[in-house]
Design a protein around this motif. Structure first.
Motif, mmCIF file in Angstrom:
data_model
loop_
_atom_site.group_PDB
_atom_site.id
_atom_site.type_symbol
_atom_site.label_atom_id
_atom_site.label_comp_id
_atom_site.label_asym_id
_atom_site.label_seq_id
_atom_site.Cartn_x
_atom_site.Cartn_y
_atom_site.Cartn_z
ATOM 1 N N TYR A 30 -5.964 -4.206 3.355
ATOM 2 C CA TYR A 30 -6.319 -3.146 2.868
ATOM 3 C C TYR A 30 -6.374 -3.016 1.493
ATOM 4 O O TYR A 30 -5.616 -3.696 0.694
ATOM 5 N N LEU A 65 -18.003 0.893 13.704
ATOM 6 C CA LEU A 65 -16.680 0.471 13.539
ATOM 7 C C LEU A 65 -16.649 -1.007 13.618
ATOM 8 O O LEU A 65 -16.130 -1.903 12.647
ATOM 9 N N ARG A 66 -17.613 -1.723 14.609
ATOM 10 C CA ARG A 66 -17.306 -3.269 14.705
ATOM 11 C C ARG A 66 -17.858 -3.847 13.380
ATOM 12 O O ARG A 66 -17.267 -4.761 12.824
ATOM 13 N N ARG A 68 -18.232 -2.464 10.424
ATOM 14 C CA ARG A 68 -17.401 -2.195 9.344
ATOM 15 C C ARG A 68 -16.105 -3.034 9.339
ATOM 16 O O ARG A 68 -15.323 -3.086 7.927
ATOM 17 N N HIS A 69 -15.667 -3.515 10.537
ATOM 18 C CA HIS A 69 -14.430 -4.305 10.405
ATOM 19 C C HIS A 69 -14.546 -5.782 10.300
ATOM 20 O O HIS A 69 -13.642 -6.730 10.375
ATOM 21 N N VAL A 74 -9.572 -9.455 12.390
ATOM 22 C CA VAL A 74 -8.601 -8.937 13.415
ATOM 23 C C VAL A 74 -8.596 -9.580 14.760
ATOM 24 O O VAL A 74 -9.559 -9.709 15.566
ATOM 25 N N ARG A 79 -4.286 -6.586 15.680
ATOM 26 C CA ARG A 79 -4.650 -5.646 16.695
ATOM 27 C C ARG A 79 -3.384 -5.162 17.270
ATOM 28 O O ARG A 79 -2.863 -3.867 17.167
ATOM 29 N N TRP A 82 -1.336 -3.304 14.383
ATOM 30 C CA TRP A 82 -1.816 -2.108 13.982
ATOM 31 C C TRP A 82 -1.527 -1.066 15.153
ATOM 32 O O TRP A 82 -0.984 0.208 14.610
ATOM 33 N N LEU A 114 -12.106 -3.707 18.538
ATOM 34 C CA LEU A 114 -12.378 -4.371 17.264
ATOM 35 C C LEU A 114 -11.976 -5.836 16.891
ATOM 36 O O LEU A 114 -12.299 -6.497 15.781
#
Ligand code: HEM
Length: 117
Positions: A30, A65-66, A68-69, A74, A79, A82, A114
């Motif tokens: 992050y 989302l996929r 952007r990740h 991941v 996962r 998270w 994801l």
């Protein structure tokens, strides 16, 4: 959303992000200098997805989302971590249990979707 308003969902995401910086798997992924921005993006997304104001799309466009990740590693461990942090945040939340169960299931499904390596 009409039943609870946005505040408890924003509080949930804040409780999740408080756990991010010290996490050995997720912390490094992050943006250190924009955690507040990251928190806002996830909160806007969750609020919108639950039928609240479409603020996420106004700011960011289609979630994708996929895509952007894709830059982040991941895997199953990321996962699961998270979701572990999210469950700790859910444990602190004032939301009613049925809302917590619904969120846990929805977020768990998205998190699995994801996984990208
Ligand atoms: C599976 C484990 C996951 C990992 C490791 C992960 C990691 C990340 C990271 C590193 C970012 C960038 C932070 C930022 O600057 O915004 C991000 C963004 C984001 N994540 Fe995740 N995420 C995960 C699961 C999820 C789930 C389950 C959701 C939704 C339910 C989600 C929704 C988002 C959203 C909406 C953004 C901001 C996208 C944007 O507009 O740029 N993520 N995630």
């Amino acid at each position: 959303m009409p039943t609870h308003g946005e505040a408890p969902f924003r509080a949930l995401v804040a409780a999740f992000y408080r756990r991010i910086p010290s996490d050995p798997i997720l912390g490094p992924m992050y943006p250190e200098d924009d955690l507040a921005g990251a928190e806002q993006r996830l909160a806007d997304f969750v609020v919108q997805r639950l039928g609240g104001a479409p603020v996420y799309s106004q700011k960011r466009g289609h979630p994708r989302l996929r895509m952007r990740h894709a830059p982040f590693p991941v895997d199953r461990a990321a996962r699961d971590r998270w979701m572990l942090l999210m469950r700790h945040a859910l444990g602190e939340s004032d939301l009613p249990d049925d809302a917590k169960r619904g969120l846990d299931a929805f977020l768990g499904d998205v998190a699995t979707f994801l996984i990208n390596r």
